[in-house]
Design a protein around this motif. Sequence first.
Motif, mmCIF file in Angstrom:
data_model
loop_
_atom_site.group_PDB
_atom_site.id
_atom_site.type_symbol
_atom_site.label_atom_id
_atom_site.label_comp_id
_atom_site.label_asym_id
_atom_site.label_seq_id
_atom_site.Cartn_x
_atom_site.Cartn_y
_atom_site.Cartn_z
ATOM 1 N N ASN A 194 0.800 -1.215 0.000
ATOM 2 C CA ASN A 194 0.000 0.000 0.000
ATOM 3 C C ASN A 194 0.841 1.277 0.000
ATOM 4 O O ASN A 194 0.678 2.158 0.843
ATOM 5 N N PHE A 195 1.767 1.371 -0.977
ATOM 6 C CA PHE A 195 2.577 2.586 -1.096
ATOM 7 C C PHE A 195 1.667 3.784 -1.345
ATOM 8 O O PHE A 195 0.748 3.714 -2.145
ATOM 9 N N ARG A 196 1.930 4.880 -0.648
ATOM 10 C CA ARG A 196 1.084 6.065 -0.775
ATOM 11 C C ARG A 196 1.799 7.250 -1.432
ATOM 12 O O ARG A 196 1.166 8.153 -1.928
ATOM 13 N N GLU A 197 3.105 7.234 -1.399
ATOM 14 C CA GLU A 197 3.857 8.345 -2.000
ATOM 15 C C GLU A 197 5.192 7.843 -2.517
ATOM 16 O O GLU A 197 5.604 6.713 -2.242
ATOM 17 N N ALA A 198 5.877 8.707 -3.261
ATOM 18 C CA ALA A 198 7.135 8.320 -3.899
ATOM 19 C C ALA A 198 8.178 7.859 -2.889
ATOM 20 O O ALA A 198 8.971 6.958 -3.175
ATOM 21 N N SER A 199 8.176 8.435 -1.706
ATOM 22 C CA SER A 199 9.176 8.044 -0.703
ATOM 23 C C SER A 199 9.014 6.575 -0.287
ATOM 24 O O SER A 199 9.997 5.934 0.103
ATOM 25 N N ASP A 200 7.798 6.037 -0.382
ATOM 26 C CA ASP A 200 7.591 4.615 -0.084
ATOM 27 C C ASP A 200 8.374 3.747 -1.074
ATOM 28 O O ASP A 200 8.986 2.750 -0.685
ATOM 29 N N PHE A 201 8.368 4.155 -2.349
ATOM 30 C CA PHE A 201 9.145 3.431 -3.356
ATOM 31 C C PHE A 201 10.632 3.547 -3.070
ATOM 32 O O PHE A 201 11.363 2.558 -3.129
ATOM 33 N N VAL A 202 11.072 4.746 -2.762
ATOM 34 C CA VAL A 202 12.491 4.983 -2.496
ATOM 35 C C VAL A 202 12.960 4.130 -1.317
ATOM 36 O O VAL A 202 13.996 3.465 -1.389
ATOM 37 N N ASN A 203 12.186 4.130 -0.246
ATOM 38 C CA ASN A 203 12.554 3.334 0.935
ATOM 39 C C ASN A 203 12.570 1.848 0.612
ATOM 40 O O ASN A 203 13.480 1.122 1.038
ATOM 41 N N PHE A 204 11.592 1.382 -0.129
ATOM 42 C CA PHE A 204 11.523 -0.032 -0.491
ATOM 43 C C PHE A 204 12.725 -0.417 -1.345
ATOM 44 O O PHE A 204 13.380 -1.436 -1.089
ATOM 45 N N LEU A 205 13.029 0.397 -2.349
ATOM 46 C CA LEU A 205 14.170 0.110 -3.222
ATOM 47 C C LEU A 205 15.485 0.163 -2.446
ATOM 48 O O LEU A 205 16.384 -0.650 -2.684
ATOM 49 N N HIS A 206 15.594 1.090 -1.517
ATOM 50 C CA HIS A 206 16.794 1.165 -0.678
ATOM 51 C C HIS A 206 16.949 -0.122 0.133
ATOM 52 O O HIS A 206 18.048 -0.673 0.235
ATOM 53 N N ASN A 207 15.839 -0.608 0.684
ATOM 54 C CA ASN A 207 15.892 -1.849 1.466
ATOM 55 C C ASN A 207 16.251 -3.048 0.602
ATOM 56 O O ASN A 207 16.948 -3.954 1.063
ATOM 57 N N ILE A 208 15.764 -3.070 -0.638
ATOM 58 C CA ILE A 208 16.118 -4.174 -1.538
ATOM 59 C C ILE A 208 17.633 -4.164 -1.764
ATOM 60 O O ILE A 208 18.291 -5.199 -1.671
ATOM 61 N N ASN A 209 18.169 -2.994 -2.070
ATOM 62 C CA ASN A 209 19.614 -2.889 -2.336
ATOM 63 C C ASN A 209 20.444 -3.180 -1.099
ATOM 64 O O ASN A 209 21.496 -3.792 -1.166
ATOM 65 N N THR A 210 19.983 -2.736 0.056
ATOM 66 C CA THR A 210 20.721 -2.941 1.304
ATOM 67 C C THR A 210 20.691 -4.410 1.722
ATOM 68 O O THR A 210 21.693 -4.951 2.177
#
Length: 155
Positions: free
Chosen positions: A133-149
Amino acid sequence: MRCPFCQNEDTQVKDSRPTDDKSSIRRRRFCAGCGARFTTFERVQLRELTVIKKAGRRVPFDRLKLERSLDIALRKRPVESERVDRMINGIVRRLESMGENEVEVEDIGNLVMEGLAGLDQVAYVRYASVYKNFREASDFVNFLHNINTNDGEGD
Protein backbone atom coordinates in the motif's frame (compact mmCIF):
# COMPACT_ATOMS: atom_id res chain seq x y z
CA MET A 1 -17.74 -29.86 -19.57
CA ARG A 2 -19.93 -27.00 -20.78
CA CYS A 3 -18.94 -25.23 -24.01
CA PRO A 4 -17.84 -21.64 -23.26
CA PHE A 5 -19.33 -20.46 -26.56
CA CYS A 6 -22.81 -21.99 -26.75
CA GLN A 7 -23.19 -23.46 -23.22
CA ASN A 8 -23.88 -26.93 -24.66
CA GLU A 9 -22.98 -29.68 -22.20
CA ASP A 10 -22.18 -32.23 -24.93
CA THR A 11 -18.43 -31.73 -25.42
CA GLN A 12 -15.80 -34.35 -26.22
CA VAL A 13 -12.13 -34.62 -25.29
CA LYS A 14 -10.06 -34.86 -28.49
CA ASP A 15 -6.56 -34.76 -26.99
CA SER A 16 -5.04 -34.93 -23.50
CA ARG A 17 -1.45 -34.33 -22.48
CA PRO A 18 0.45 -33.24 -19.38
CA THR A 19 1.73 -29.68 -19.17
CA ASP A 20 5.49 -29.13 -19.27
CA ASP A 21 5.84 -29.10 -15.49
CA LYS A 22 3.55 -32.16 -15.12
CA SER A 23 1.33 -30.29 -12.64
CA SER A 24 -1.81 -30.43 -14.76
CA ILE A 25 -3.43 -32.08 -17.76
CA ARG A 26 -4.23 -30.02 -20.85
CA ARG A 27 -7.34 -31.21 -22.66
CA ARG A 28 -8.43 -30.09 -26.14
CA ARG A 29 -12.21 -30.32 -26.40
CA PHE A 30 -14.76 -30.19 -29.20
CA CYS A 31 -18.36 -29.01 -28.86
CA ALA A 32 -20.90 -31.19 -30.69
CA GLY A 33 -23.39 -28.31 -30.63
CA CYS A 34 -21.50 -25.44 -32.27
CA GLY A 35 -18.32 -27.15 -33.47
CA ALA A 36 -16.04 -24.92 -31.39
CA ARG A 37 -12.74 -26.16 -30.00
CA PHE A 38 -11.42 -25.07 -26.62
CA THR A 39 -8.85 -26.06 -24.01
CA THR A 40 -9.34 -26.99 -20.37
CA PHE A 41 -6.83 -27.79 -17.65
CA GLU A 42 -7.19 -30.36 -14.89
CA ARG A 43 -5.14 -29.92 -11.69
CA VAL A 44 -4.79 -31.84 -8.47
CA GLN A 45 -6.35 -30.02 -5.56
CA LEU A 46 -5.22 -31.29 -2.17
CA ARG A 47 -7.71 -29.31 -0.12
CA GLU A 48 -10.28 -26.54 -0.31
CA LEU A 49 -8.54 -23.40 0.89
CA THR A 50 -10.23 -20.44 2.52
CA VAL A 51 -8.49 -17.06 2.60
CA ILE A 52 -8.82 -14.92 5.71
CA LYS A 53 -8.80 -11.31 4.58
CA LYS A 54 -7.31 -8.45 6.63
CA ALA A 55 -10.76 -7.43 7.90
CA GLY A 56 -11.45 -11.02 9.01
CA ARG A 57 -13.79 -11.92 6.14
CA ARG A 58 -13.36 -15.45 4.77
CA VAL A 59 -13.48 -16.16 1.04
CA PRO A 60 -12.65 -19.25 -1.02
CA PHE A 61 -9.12 -19.29 -2.47
CA ASP A 62 -9.24 -18.27 -6.13
CA ARG A 63 -6.29 -19.39 -8.25
CA LEU A 64 -7.50 -17.13 -11.08
CA LYS A 65 -7.27 -14.08 -8.82
CA LEU A 66 -3.65 -15.00 -8.06
CA GLU A 67 -2.97 -15.40 -11.79
CA ARG A 68 -4.58 -12.01 -12.57
CA SER A 69 -2.55 -10.18 -9.93
CA LEU A 70 0.65 -11.70 -11.29
CA ASP A 71 -0.38 -10.83 -14.85
CA ILE A 72 -0.73 -7.20 -13.78
CA ALA A 73 2.63 -7.14 -12.00
CA LEU A 74 4.35 -8.86 -14.94
CA ARG A 75 2.66 -6.85 -17.70
CA LYS A 76 5.15 -6.08 -20.49
CA ARG A 77 7.97 -7.87 -18.64
CA PRO A 78 10.22 -10.40 -20.41
CA VAL A 79 9.16 -13.41 -18.34
CA GLU A 80 8.10 -16.69 -19.97
CA SER A 81 4.58 -17.84 -19.12
CA GLU A 82 5.94 -21.28 -18.17
CA ARG A 83 8.02 -19.69 -15.38
CA VAL A 84 4.94 -17.83 -14.12
CA ASP A 85 2.87 -21.04 -14.21
CA ARG A 86 5.58 -22.88 -12.24
CA MET A 87 5.62 -20.07 -9.69
CA ILE A 88 1.81 -20.16 -9.31
CA ASN A 89 1.83 -23.96 -9.01
CA GLY A 90 4.55 -23.71 -6.36
CA ILE A 91 2.61 -21.14 -4.36
CA VAL A 92 -0.58 -23.22 -4.48
CA ARG A 93 1.32 -26.39 -3.48
CA ARG A 94 2.93 -24.58 -0.55
CA LEU A 95 -0.44 -23.23 0.59
CA GLU A 96 -2.07 -26.65 0.33
CA SER A 97 0.81 -28.37 2.11
CA MET A 98 0.68 -26.00 5.11
CA GLY A 99 -1.85 -28.41 6.58
CA GLU A 100 -4.50 -25.77 7.23
CA ASN A 101 -7.74 -25.20 5.36
CA GLU A 102 -7.59 -21.49 6.19
CA VAL A 103 -4.73 -19.28 5.13
CA GLU A 104 -4.08 -15.62 5.93
CA VAL A 105 -4.02 -13.25 2.96
CA GLU A 106 -0.61 -12.05 4.21
CA ASP A 107 0.80 -15.56 3.77
CA ILE A 108 -0.24 -15.53 0.12
CA GLY A 109 1.20 -12.06 -0.39
CA ASN A 110 4.51 -13.08 1.20
CA LEU A 111 4.77 -16.15 -1.03
CA VAL A 112 4.06 -14.02 -4.10
CA MET A 113 6.66 -11.46 -3.01
CA GLU A 114 9.21 -14.22 -2.47
CA GLY A 115 8.50 -15.68 -5.90
CA LEU A 116 8.58 -12.36 -7.72
CA ALA A 117 11.85 -11.35 -6.04
CA GLY A 118 13.53 -14.23 -7.84
CA LEU A 119 11.57 -13.89 -11.06
CA ASP A 120 11.59 -10.19 -11.99
CA GLN A 121 12.64 -7.20 -9.89
CA VAL A 122 10.34 -4.72 -11.66
CA ALA A 123 7.31 -6.97 -11.15
CA TYR A 124 8.44 -7.44 -7.54
CA VAL A 125 8.34 -3.67 -6.95
CA ARG A 126 5.03 -3.29 -8.81
CA TYR A 127 3.41 -5.99 -6.68
CA ALA A 128 4.94 -4.59 -3.49
CA SER A 129 3.54 -1.14 -4.25
CA VAL A 130 0.01 -2.54 -4.10
CA TYR A 131 0.57 -5.24 -1.47
CA LYS A 132 2.33 -2.87 0.92
CA ASN A 133 0.00 0.00 0.00
CA PHE A 134 2.58 2.59 -1.10
CA ARG A 135 1.08 6.07 -0.78
CA GLU A 136 3.86 8.34 -2.00
CA ALA A 137 7.13 8.32 -3.90
CA SER A 138 9.18 8.04 -0.70
CA ASP A 139 7.59 4.61 -0.08
CA PHE A 140 9.15 3.43 -3.36
CA VAL A 141 12.49 4.98 -2.50
CA ASN A 142 12.55 3.33 0.94
CA PHE A 143 11.52 -0.03 -0.49
CA LEU A 144 14.17 0.11 -3.22
CA HIS A 145 16.79 1.16 -0.68
CA ASN A 146 15.89 -1.85 1.47
CA ILE A 147 16.12 -4.17 -1.54
CA ASN A 148 19.61 -2.89 -2.34
CA THR A 149 20.72 -2.94 1.30
CA ASN A 150 19.35 -6.44 2.01
CA ASP A 151 20.20 -7.94 -1.41
CA GLY A 152 16.52 -8.53 -2.20
CA GLU A 153 15.55 -9.92 1.21
CA GLY A 154 12.62 -7.45 1.40
CA ASP A 155 11.99 -4.62 3.77
